[in-house]
Design a protein around this motif. Structure first.
Motif, PDB file in Angstrom:
ATOM      1  N   ALA A 174     -45.310 -90.295 -79.444  1.00 51.75           N
ATOM      2  CA  ALA A 174     -45.255 -90.319 -80.622  1.00 51.75           C
ATOM      3  C   ALA A 174     -44.145 -89.085 -80.974  1.00 51.75           C
ATOM      4  CB  ALA A 174     -46.938 -89.921 -81.313  1.00 51.75           C
ATOM      5  N   PHE A 175     -44.011 -88.147 -80.711  1.00 49.26           N
ATOM      6  CA  PHE A 175     -43.613 -87.452 -80.744  1.00 49.26           C
ATOM      7  C   PHE A 175     -41.859 -87.196 -80.632  1.00 49.26           C
ATOM      8  CE2 PHE A 175     -41.654 -82.814 -79.449  1.00 49.26           C
ATOM      9  CZ  PHE A 175     -40.774 -82.502 -81.211  1.00 49.26           C
ATOM     10  N   GLN A 176     -41.686 -88.291 -79.416  1.00 45.42           N
ATOM     11  CA  GLN A 176     -39.889 -88.613 -79.454  1.00 45.42           C
ATOM     12  C   GLN A 176     -39.612 -89.843 -80.920  1.00 45.42           C
ATOM     13  OE1 GLN A 176     -41.117 -90.556 -75.718  1.00 45.42           O
ATOM     14  NE2 GLN A 176     -38.759 -89.539 -75.076  1.00 45.42           N
ATOM     15  N   ALA A 177     -40.845 -90.626 -81.454  1.00 44.08           N
ATOM     16  CA  ALA A 177     -40.356 -91.729 -82.639  1.00 44.08           C
ATOM     17  C   ALA A 177     -40.120 -90.706 -83.725  1.00 44.08           C
ATOM     18  CB  ALA A 177     -41.334 -92.285 -82.523  1.00 44.08           C
ATOM     19  N   PHE A 178     -41.326 -89.474 -84.017  1.00 47.51           N
ATOM     20  CA  PHE A 178     -41.021 -88.079 -85.208  1.00 47.51           C
ATOM     21  C   PHE A 178     -38.897 -87.825 -84.996  1.00 47.51           C
ATOM     22  CE2 PHE A 178     -41.396 -83.749 -86.813  1.00 47.51           C
ATOM     23  CZ  PHE A 178     -41.539 -83.958 -87.337  1.00 47.51           C
ATOM     24  N   ALA A 179     -39.545 -87.354 -83.827  1.00 50.37           N
ATOM     25  CA  ALA A 179     -37.942 -86.515 -83.294  1.00 50.37           C
ATOM     26  C   ALA A 179     -36.769 -87.374 -83.564  1.00 50.37           C
ATOM     27  CB  ALA A 179     -38.040 -85.557 -82.585  1.00 50.37           C
ATOM     28  N   LYS A 180     -36.911 -88.676 -83.015  1.00 54.66           N
ATOM     29  CA  LYS A 180     -35.464 -89.275 -83.113  1.00 54.66           C
ATOM     30  C   LYS A 180     -34.465 -88.926 -84.045  1.00 54.66           C
ATOM     31  CE  LYS A 180     -34.357 -94.164 -81.900  1.00 54.66           C
ATOM     32  NZ  LYS A 180     -33.114 -94.141 -82.008  1.00 54.66           N
ATOM     33  N   PRO A 181     -34.664 -89.636 -85.909  1.00 52.08           N
ATOM     34  CA  PRO A 181     -34.238 -89.530 -86.263  1.00 52.08           C
ATOM     35  C   PRO A 181     -33.308 -87.709 -86.384  1.00 52.08           C
ATOM     36  CG  PRO A 181     -36.574 -90.242 -87.704  1.00 52.08           C
ATOM     37  CD  PRO A 181     -36.383 -89.888 -86.108  1.00 52.08           C
ATOM     38  N   TYR A 182     -34.086 -86.970 -85.945  1.00 56.67           N
ATOM     39  CA  TYR A 182     -33.195 -85.553 -86.421  1.00 56.67           C
ATOM     40  C   TYR A 182     -32.679 -85.809 -85.167  1.00 56.67           C
ATOM     41  CZ  TYR A 182     -37.550 -83.845 -89.069  1.00 56.67           C
ATOM     42  OH  TYR A 182     -37.613 -83.953 -89.964  1.00 56.67           O
ATOM     43  N   PHE A 183     -32.951 -86.186 -83.496  1.00 60.54           N
ATOM     44  CA  PHE A 183     -31.426 -86.482 -82.817  1.00 60.54           C
ATOM     45  C   PHE A 183     -30.531 -87.136 -82.942  1.00 60.54           C
ATOM     46  CE2 PHE A 183     -34.948 -84.000 -80.547  1.00 60.54           C
ATOM     47  CZ  PHE A 183     -35.313 -83.094 -79.829  1.00 60.54           C
ATOM     48  N   ASP A 184     -31.186 -87.860 -83.627  1.00 60.52           N
ATOM     49  CA  ASP A 184     -29.605 -88.923 -84.235  1.00 60.52           C
ATOM     50  C   ASP A 184     -28.715 -88.483 -85.034  1.00 60.52           C
ATOM     51  OD1 ASP A 184     -31.420 -90.951 -82.385  1.00 60.52           O
ATOM     52  OD2 ASP A 184     -32.130 -92.091 -83.842  1.00 60.52           O
ATOM     53  N   LYS A 185     -29.060 -87.528 -85.911  1.00 61.79           N
ATOM     54  CA  LYS A 185     -28.482 -86.786 -86.641  1.00 61.79           C
ATOM     55  C   LYS A 185     -26.724 -85.429 -85.672  1.00 61.79           C
ATOM     56  CE  LYS A 185     -31.528 -86.062 -90.439  1.00 61.79           C
ATOM     57  NZ  LYS A 185     -31.963 -85.288 -90.973  1.00 61.79           N
ATOM     58  N   GLY A 186     -27.494 -85.714 -84.347  1.00 63.92           N
ATOM     59  CA  GLY A 186     -26.927 -84.912 -84.091  1.00 63.92           C
ATOM     60  C   GLY A 186     -27.249 -83.161 -83.421  1.00 63.92           C
ATOM     61  N   THR A 187     -28.302 -83.276 -84.497  1.00 65.43           N
ATOM     62  CA  THR A 187     -28.848 -81.658 -84.320  1.00 65.43           C
ATOM     63  C   THR A 187     -29.867 -82.021 -84.646  1.00 65.43           C
ATOM     64  OG1 THR A 187     -28.303 -79.534 -85.352  1.00 65.43           O
ATOM     65  CG2 THR A 187     -27.820 -81.359 -86.890  1.00 65.43           C
ATOM     66  N   ALA A 188     -31.140 -81.496 -83.828  1.00 64.13           N
ATOM     67  CA  ALA A 188     -32.703 -81.345 -84.875  1.00 64.13           C
ATOM     68  C   ALA A 188     -32.737 -80.173 -84.694  1.00 64.13           C
ATOM     69  CB  ALA A 188     -33.115 -81.573 -82.892  1.00 64.13           C
ATOM     70  N   TRP A 189     -33.591 -79.165 -83.633  1.00 63.05           N
ATOM     71  CA  TRP A 189     -33.230 -78.458 -84.551  1.00 63.05           C
ATOM     72  C   TRP A 189     -33.253 -76.498 -83.746  1.00 63.05           C
ATOM     73  CZ3 TRP A 189     -36.892 -81.683 -83.887  1.00 63.05           C
ATOM     74  CH2 TRP A 189     -37.936 -82.095 -82.586  1.00 63.05           C
ATOM     75  N   ASP A 190     -32.812 -75.644 -84.157  1.00 64.69           N
ATOM     76  CA  ASP A 190     -32.333 -73.780 -83.690  1.00 64.69           C
ATOM     77  C   ASP A 190     -32.992 -73.048 -83.565  1.00 64.69           C
ATOM     78  OD1 ASP A 190     -30.661 -72.661 -81.503  1.00 64.69           O
ATOM     79  OD2 ASP A 190     -28.859 -72.891 -83.333  1.00 64.69           O
ATOM     80  N   PHE A 191     -34.332 -73.230 -82.127  1.00 62.96           N
ATOM     81  CA  PHE A 191     -34.959 -72.004 -81.749  1.00 62.96           C
ATOM     82  C   PHE A 191     -34.317 -71.140 -80.953  1.00 62.96           C
ATOM     83  CE2 PHE A 191     -39.252 -74.594 -83.442  1.00 62.96           C
ATOM     84  CZ  PHE A 191     -38.740 -74.775 -84.397  1.00 62.96           C
ATOM     85  N   LYS A 192     -34.721 -69.938 -81.833  1.00 61.62           N
ATOM     86  CA  LYS A 192     -33.879 -68.937 -80.193  1.00 61.62           C
ATOM     87  C   LYS A 192     -35.039 -67.939 -80.513  1.00 61.62           C
ATOM     88  CE  LYS A 192     -28.964 -68.476 -81.580  1.00 61.62           C
ATOM     89  NZ  LYS A 192     -29.511 -70.308 -81.920  1.00 61.62           N
ATOM     90  N   PRO A 193     -35.843 -67.794 -79.082  1.00 56.63           N
ATOM     91  CA  PRO A 193     -36.523 -67.100 -78.292  1.00 56.63           C
ATOM     92  C   PRO A 193     -36.291 -65.661 -78.166  1.00 56.63           C
ATOM     93  CG  PRO A 193     -35.570 -68.124 -76.592  1.00 56.63           C
ATOM     94  CD  PRO A 193     -35.238 -68.785 -77.562  1.00 56.63           C
ATOM     95  N   LEU A 194     -37.316 -64.490 -78.825  1.00 52.82           N
ATOM     96  CA  LEU A 194     -36.804 -63.343 -79.540  1.00 52.82           C
ATOM     97  C   LEU A 194     -37.770 -62.163 -78.622  1.00 52.82           C
ATOM     98  CD1 LEU A 194     -37.245 -64.133 -83.687  1.00 52.82           C
ATOM     99  CD2 LEU A 194     -35.770 -62.987 -82.116  1.00 52.82           C
ATOM    100  N   GLU A 195     -38.828 -63.254 -77.724  1.00 49.58           N
ATOM    101  CA  GLU A 195     -40.165 -62.432 -77.146  1.00 49.58           C
ATOM    102  C   GLU A 195     -39.998 -63.811 -75.860  1.00 49.58           C
ATOM    103  OE1 GLU A 195     -42.435 -59.079 -78.331  1.00 49.58           O
ATOM    104  OE2 GLU A 195     -44.119 -60.800 -78.415  1.00 49.58           O
ATOM    105  N   ARG A 196     -41.326 -64.099 -75.046  1.00 50.98           N
ATOM    106  CA  ARG A 196     -41.882 -64.009 -74.311  1.00 50.98           C
ATOM    107  C   ARG A 196     -42.709 -63.260 -73.495  1.00 50.98           C
ATOM    108  NH1 ARG A 196     -37.654 -68.421 -72.717  1.00 50.98           N
ATOM    109  NH2 ARG A 196     -37.654 -69.407 -74.359  1.00 50.98           N
ATOM    110  N   HIS A 197     -44.256 -64.419 -73.292  1.00 53.97           N
ATOM    111  CA  HIS A 197     -43.954 -63.696 -72.155  1.00 53.97           C
ATOM    112  C   HIS A 197     -45.104 -64.606 -71.090  1.00 53.97           C
ATOM    113  CE1 HIS A 197     -45.732 -61.332 -74.971  1.00 53.97           C
ATOM    114  NE2 HIS A 197     -45.310 -60.364 -74.634  1.00 53.97           N
ATOM    115  N   ILE A 198     -45.202 -64.752 -70.419  1.00 56.64           N
ATOM    116  CA  ILE A 198     -45.711 -65.887 -68.647  1.00 56.64           C
ATOM    117  C   ILE A 198     -45.937 -65.553 -67.865  1.00 56.64           C
ATOM    118  CG2 ILE A 198     -44.044 -67.526 -67.071  1.00 56.64           C
ATOM    119  CD1 ILE A 198     -41.630 -67.353 -68.257  1.00 56.64           C
ATOM    120  N   TYR A 199     -47.247 -66.367 -67.943  1.00 55.14           N
ATOM    121  CA  TYR A 199     -48.560 -66.352 -66.597  1.00 55.14           C
ATOM    122  C   TYR A 199     -48.700 -67.087 -65.750  1.00 55.14           C
ATOM    123  CZ  TYR A 199     -49.766 -62.926 -71.025  1.00 55.14           C
ATOM    124  OH  TYR A 199     -49.536 -62.739 -72.169  1.00 55.14           O
TER     125      TYR A 199
END
Length: 169
Positions: free
Chosen positions: A73-98
């Motif tokens: 379902a997420f792929q179907a939602f995101a397909k139009p964004y990916f088809d445009k050649g740019t989806a979203w651009d999220f840049k990590p500022l801080e990350r914690h991994i466990y």
């Protein structure tokens, strides 16, 4: 000839004792790289690598209260964004991994610089073979404490009907 042989052996011994041992990347480094590449794949609209980083049974929860998707379902939602050649651009500022003691599961939280300003991502990863994959991801918009009253005023008319609908289930 013997002299050349001994010089070669001496050189190899010096090099082998002076070089540092080759170290494989830690799980935390592998996870960091995988998540960074996952975000980069979205920015480049690389659907194959973006969705390839997720398990087949992955869940993605978006910022809207109605956005709770399985991978298909997420792929179907995101397909139009990916088809445009740019989806979203999220840049990590801080990350914690466990990482779990058995090193088969990990969880993380991250602050992201996005078009929505600061967002928080959090998720669960599982190890599939030698690869880490996203099994569950939650994206949330952050609301500064000092702006909570204003945010509630904006959200109330839009979310009150949803609250009532969910209560009546």
């Amino acid at each position: 000839m013997k002299k050349l042989f001994f010089i070669s052996v001496a050189f190899l011994l010096c090099v082998s004792f002076s070089s540092k041992p080759i170290r494989s990347a830690s799980d935390e480094e592998k996870i960091t790289l995988m998540l960074d590449n996952w975000h980069k794949a979205a920015a480049k609209a690389d659907a194959a690598n973006y969705f390839g980083a997720m398990t087949d049974d992955a869940i993605y929860i978006g910022t809207d209260a109605t956005e709770h998707w399985n991978k298909t379902a997420f792929q179907a939602f995101a397909k139009p964004y990916f088809d445009k050649g740019t989806a979203w651009d999220f840049k990590p500022l801080e990350r914690h991994i466990y990482i779990s003691k058995d090193k088969k599961m990990a969880w993380f939280d991250e602050l992201l610089d996005t078009w929505m300003k600061v967002c928080r991502g959090s998720g669960v990863l599982i190890k599939v073979g030698n690869e880490w994959k996203i099994q569950h991801y939650v994206l949330s918009m952050t609301v500064p404490n000092d702006a909570t009253s204003e945010a509630i005023k904006i959200k109330s008319p839009l979310e009150n009907p949803l609250i009532e609908k969910l209560k009546s289930k």
